[in-house]
Structure formats: structure tokens, C-alpha cells
Design a protein around this motif. Structure first.
Motif, PDB file in Angstrom:
ATOM      1  N   THR A  52       0.849  -1.191   0.000  1.00  0.00           N
ATOM      2  CA  THR A  52       0.000   0.000   0.000  1.00  0.00           C
ATOM      3  C   THR A  52       0.890   1.249   0.000  1.00  0.00           C
ATOM      4  O   THR A  52       2.051   1.195   0.437  1.00  0.00           O
ATOM      5  CB  THR A  52      -0.898   0.039   1.247  1.00  0.00           C
ATOM      6  OG1 THR A  52      -0.063   0.165   2.412  1.00  0.00           O
ATOM      7  CG2 THR A  52      -1.728  -1.240   1.348  1.00  0.00           C
ATOM      8  N   LEU A  54       0.856   3.795   1.958  1.00  0.00           N
ATOM      9  CA  LEU A  54       1.281   4.124   3.318  1.00  0.00           C
ATOM     10  C   LEU A  54       2.407   3.209   3.792  1.00  0.00           C
ATOM     11  O   LEU A  54       3.337   3.648   4.484  1.00  0.00           O
ATOM     12  CB  LEU A  54       0.093   4.042   4.282  1.00  0.00           C
ATOM     13  CG  LEU A  54      -0.910   5.199   4.208  1.00  0.00           C
ATOM     14  CD1 LEU A  54      -2.060   4.976   5.175  1.00  0.00           C
ATOM     15  CD2 LEU A  54      -0.224   6.532   4.505  1.00  0.00           C
ATOM     16  N   THR A  57       5.609   4.309   2.153  1.00  0.00           N
ATOM     17  CA  THR A  57       6.117   5.492   2.850  1.00  0.00           C
ATOM     18  C   THR A  57       6.772   5.103   4.171  1.00  0.00           C
ATOM     19  O   THR A  57       7.860   5.584   4.512  1.00  0.00           O
ATOM     20  CB  THR A  57       4.979   6.495   3.111  1.00  0.00           C
ATOM     21  OG1 THR A  57       4.419   6.891   1.863  1.00  0.00           O
ATOM     22  CG2 THR A  57       5.478   7.719   3.866  1.00  0.00           C
ATOM     23  N   LEU A 362       3.206  10.894   2.010  1.00  0.00           N
ATOM     24  CA  LEU A 362       1.822  11.094   2.433  1.00  0.00           C
ATOM     25  C   LEU A 362       1.046  11.934   1.418  1.00  0.00           C
ATOM     26  O   LEU A 362      -0.107  11.632   1.098  1.00  0.00           O
ATOM     27  CB  LEU A 362       1.793  11.758   3.808  1.00  0.00           C
ATOM     28  CG  LEU A 362       2.250  10.874   4.975  1.00  0.00           C
ATOM     29  CD1 LEU A 362       2.355  11.694   6.257  1.00  0.00           C
ATOM     30  CD2 LEU A 362       1.298   9.701   5.172  1.00  0.00           C
ATOM     31  N   SER A 365       0.384   9.763  -1.608  1.00  0.00           N
ATOM     32  CA  SER A 365      -0.655   8.751  -1.404  1.00  0.00           C
ATOM     33  C   SER A 365      -2.056   9.342  -1.468  1.00  0.00           C
ATOM     34  O   SER A 365      -3.033   8.618  -1.660  1.00  0.00           O
ATOM     35  CB  SER A 365      -0.451   8.058  -0.047  1.00  0.00           C
ATOM     36  OG  SER A 365      -0.669   8.967   1.022  1.00  0.00           O
ATOM     37  N   THR A 366      -2.158  10.674  -1.321  1.00  0.00           N
ATOM     38  CA  THR A 366      -3.464  11.331  -1.439  1.00  0.00           C
ATOM     39  C   THR A 366      -3.607  12.057  -2.781  1.00  0.00           C
ATOM     40  O   THR A 366      -4.522  12.859  -2.965  1.00  0.00           O
ATOM     41  CB  THR A 366      -3.663  12.347  -0.296  1.00  0.00           C
ATOM     42  OG1 THR A 366      -2.607  13.317  -0.334  1.00  0.00           O
ATOM     43  CG2 THR A 366      -3.650  11.642   1.054  1.00  0.00           C
TER      44      THR A 366
END
Length: 414
Positions: A52, A54, A57, A362, A365-366
Motif C-alpha cells: 500500500t 502508506l 512510505t 503522504l 498517497s493522497t
């Protein structure tokens, strides 16, 4: 053969300085190659293991955190076995970690291998910079830029290998094994050369009292390293993912931003020492900061991967001079305990890596990767205020390094 066995060129022989410089250059190249091997394969490893965003990261942040710990492990190893032995051991460990990352079968194994890699790179980092500071003092002139040029060359090689492996559609394990093999070969062939005894340098370091004021004197350099490694982490760790996810680049094209970034750092670092000798460190730092800020803004606004690659190259050209000048200047604060100074300074390095890597990951990922490049563009402008601390002190040090008078003098060192 003992890691600390001196080469045939003994202490005081002219060849010992040349050999020491050659060995340190090799170690810098290995560090750049191994770091790039990990960063440029992040998209492939992520897709292969179906991680994933996250978790990806978190893994990159774990590498930076453990590298900070590895820096202090490296400091302890330098005191016990010497800088060259520490470098070689860290290089061998990094090679093993690359193989393990490539062959990881799941989340736990890739995280464990990444942690091992972080420890190795942290130890290698303090080892190569300590050795480089000693060699620069032995030469009596600015040569730090040449070491970081080798670091960048290693990064370019690794990025091109990653792109070539993707082009051939080899599995990620094969690509990282090739990179590990290069690291292993270079580590085996690195030799120890004793620096001239007249320089007062050796692989055995004294531990003079540093005083409470050293942390305060490191703050300007720490600010520079923090910002530089926020930028470096944002471009190095995430540019391949940025091209892949935001600009729809293929796996073959995705590593090219990193390659352009490192190729430009080769040019910048190759010119660093000459620029400092001609214009002074303060002017060089001012100019580099402005270039980096503008290039990051261009990277954030890039409409295509082609322009993003060009902007990444411009970032590398400006950022390339900042870290070597920062480390060289900090090492001059306490020449007899450079390894301790650099280990402390590396804390700012890793905080920057963690901050840049975590925030960029972060945001990515968004779906807001562009913002991850716009924010550091403003942050870089803080370096304009710190530039005056790079001025060489008056007296013998300025004469020794052959630098012109800088526009601003540093504050008192007492």
C-alpha cells in the motif's frame, strides 16, 4: 587480510594521499550507487509485493530512521577499527541488504531488509565523510566536491541499470542483485592508505572535549543539511513514483528523473571546488539556493514527464554543491574530532530525509505529489540566511584553502 592493513604506500609518501583519495572516492561512489538502487526500484518493489502507499512510505521512513542509528554505530566502529574498515564493512552489509530487498517475499521481509540497508548506509555515511574530511585537510585545499561527484556518478549508474533492467523486463530481484554485485566488487578492491603523518591525521581518533557550544555552532550547517535532504529525499525517493503515478510514465521512464538529478549533481560537484576557490563559498551557496527553489517550482508545475526530468536535473545542479560545502565547513570546527562533529551533523541530515520522505509519501498517497515539490521550493529560500556561515575564517585556514575573501565573515567561534 586485515581491514586496517596499510597499503604499500606508507605514511608520508606522496602516493599515500593519492591512494587515500582514490579509496574514499570509490566508497562515495558505492554509497551513491546503493542508495539509488533502492530509491529507483521503489515503484517496482511496491508493485511486485503489492504494498500500500502508506506502507511504502513507512518503509522509506524506516530506512532514514535506521540510517540515523547506523551513523552512530559507524562512529563507534571508526573509533574501534578505523574509517576504512568501517566503510568496507558497511559496503558489504549494504550489498547483502540489496539482495534481500530484491528477494523479499512479503511485507515483513522487505521492511527487515530495508532496516538492515539503513543501518549500513548510515555507518557508511559517517565513514566516508570522516575519511574525506581527513583527506581534505591533508591536501590543504577544497576537494570535498570531488568526493560527492563520485557519489552522484554512482547514483546515475544505478538509475540507468534500474531503467535497463525494466526495459529488459527482468524481475526486480535480478536488478538489485546486479547492483549488489557491483557494490561487492568495489568493496573487495578498496585498499587502505595511511595519510601523511605530518598532517596529524590517522584512523585512530582522539576524543577531545567538544563543549556545549558545538551544538549551537552546528545549527546553521544543520539547517542547510536539513533543507538539502528534504529536497534530496523528495526527488530521490519519490521522483520515480511521481513520474509513474502523476505523469503516467512507464517503469522504464520512471527512473530517468533520478538519473537526471544525479547526472546534474555530477556536473555541479565537479565544479564545486573551482567555484569556491574563485567566488567564495557564500556566493556559491546563495546562487545554488536560488536555482534549487526555481527548479523545484518547475518540477511541481511540470505538465509532462519530460519537463519533470529536466526540472529534476536543474534541482540536482543547484543542490549538489550544498552538502559537501556544509560538511567540509562543519568539519573545520573541530578538526581533531571531525568524526564526532559529522556524526552529530548527520542527525540533521536524517531528520531532513525523514521529513521529506514522509511528507512527500503522504502527499503522494493522497494524489497531491505536485504540492510535495512546491513546499520545499519555499523552504530552500531559508538557506540564503545561513550562507554567511560558510565563509572561511581569516588567517591560515583561508590561505591554506586558497579561497578569496567571502562577503560575510562567520560569527565568533568561542
Amino acid at each position: 587480510m586485515s581491514f586496517n592493513a596499510p597499503a604499500l604506500a606508507g605514511a608520508g609518501h606522496p602516493d599515500s594521499k593519492t591512494g587515500a583519495r582514490r579509496g574514499a572516492t570509490l566508497a562515495f561512489a558505492v554509497q551513491g550507487l546503493s542508495v539509488a538502487a533502492v530509491y529507483t526500484t521503489v515503484p517496482a518493489v511496491t508493485e511486485h509485493l503489492r504494498l500500500t502507499p502508506l506502507l511504502t512510505t513507512a518503509t522509506m521512513v524506516a530506512v532514514a530512521l535506521t540510517a540515523g542509528g547506523g551513523s552512530f554505530l559507524g562512529l563507534a566502529a571508526i573509533r574501534r577499527a578505523g574509517a576504512v574498515a568501517t566503510m568496507r564493512g558497511a559496503m558489504l552489509t549494504a550489498a547483502a541488504a540489496l539482495v534481500l530487498i530484491g528477494r523479499a517475499s512479503g511485507e515483513a521481509t522487505v521492511i527487515s531488509a530495508s532496516i538492515l540497508f539503513g543501518l549500513a548506509v548510515g555507518a557508511l555515511d559517517v565513514g566516508v565523510n570522516t575519511r574525506a574530511a581527513a583527506i581534505e585537510r591533508a591536501y590543504g585545499r577544497s576537494i570535498f566536491g570531488s568526493f560527492y561527484t563520485a557519489w552522484s556518478v554512482g547514483g546515475v549508474v544505478a538509475a540507468l541499470v534500474t531503467a535497463g533492467v525494466a526495459r529488459l523486463e527482468w524481475p526486480v530481484a535480478a536488478g538489485l542483485s546486479v547492483q549488489a554485485g557491483i557494490v561487492l566488487i568495489l568493496a573487495v578492491f578498496m585498499r587502505t592508505h595511511v595519510l601523511p603523518s605530518s598532517s596529524g591525521l590517522s584512523d585512530t581518533f582522539a576524543q577531545p572535549p567538544l563543549g556545549r557550544g558545538l551544538w549551537l555552532r552546528l545549527i546553521p550547517f544543520g539547517l542547510v543539511l536539513f533543507v538539502v535532504y528534504v529536497v534530496d529525499s523528495t526527488v530521490s525517493a519519490w521522483s520515480a513514483v511521481y513520474l509513474r503515478q502523476t505523469l503516467a510514465a512507464s517503469l522504464t521512464v520512471a527512473p530517468l528523473a533520478y538519473a537526471a538529478y544525479q547526472a546534474a549533481t555530477v556536473v555541479g560537484r565537479a565544479a564545486t571546488d573551482r567555484l569556491v576557490q574563485r567566488f567564495g563559498a557564500v556566493v556559491v551557496v546563495h546562487t545554488a539556493a536560488l536555482l534549487v527553489a526555481g527548479a523545484l517550482a518547475g518540477m511541481a508545475a511540470a505538465p509532462s514527464w519530460t519537463l519533470a526530468v529536466l526540472a529534476a536535473g536543474a534541482v540536482g545542479l543547484g543542490a549538489s554543491v550544498l552538502a559537501p560545502l556544509c560538511l567540509a565547513a562543519a568539519a573545520r570546527l573541530r578538526p581533531a574530532a571531525a568524526e564526532v562533529v559529522l556524526a552529530r551533523l548527520n542527525l540533521f541530515n536524517y531528520v531532513g530525509v525523514i521529513t521529506g520522505g514522509a511528507v512527500s509519501g503522504l502527499l503522494g498517497s493522497t494524489g497531491r505529489f505536485r504540492l510535495a515539490y512546491a513546499v520545499p521550493a519555499a523552504l530552500v529560500l531559508l538557506l540564503l540566511a545561513a550562507a554567511r556561515h560558510f565563509a572561511l575564517p581569516p588567517g591560515p585556514a583561508r590561505t591554506q584553502y586558497g579561497a578569496p575573501a567571502d562577503r560575510a565573515a562567520p560569527p565568533p567561534l568561542g
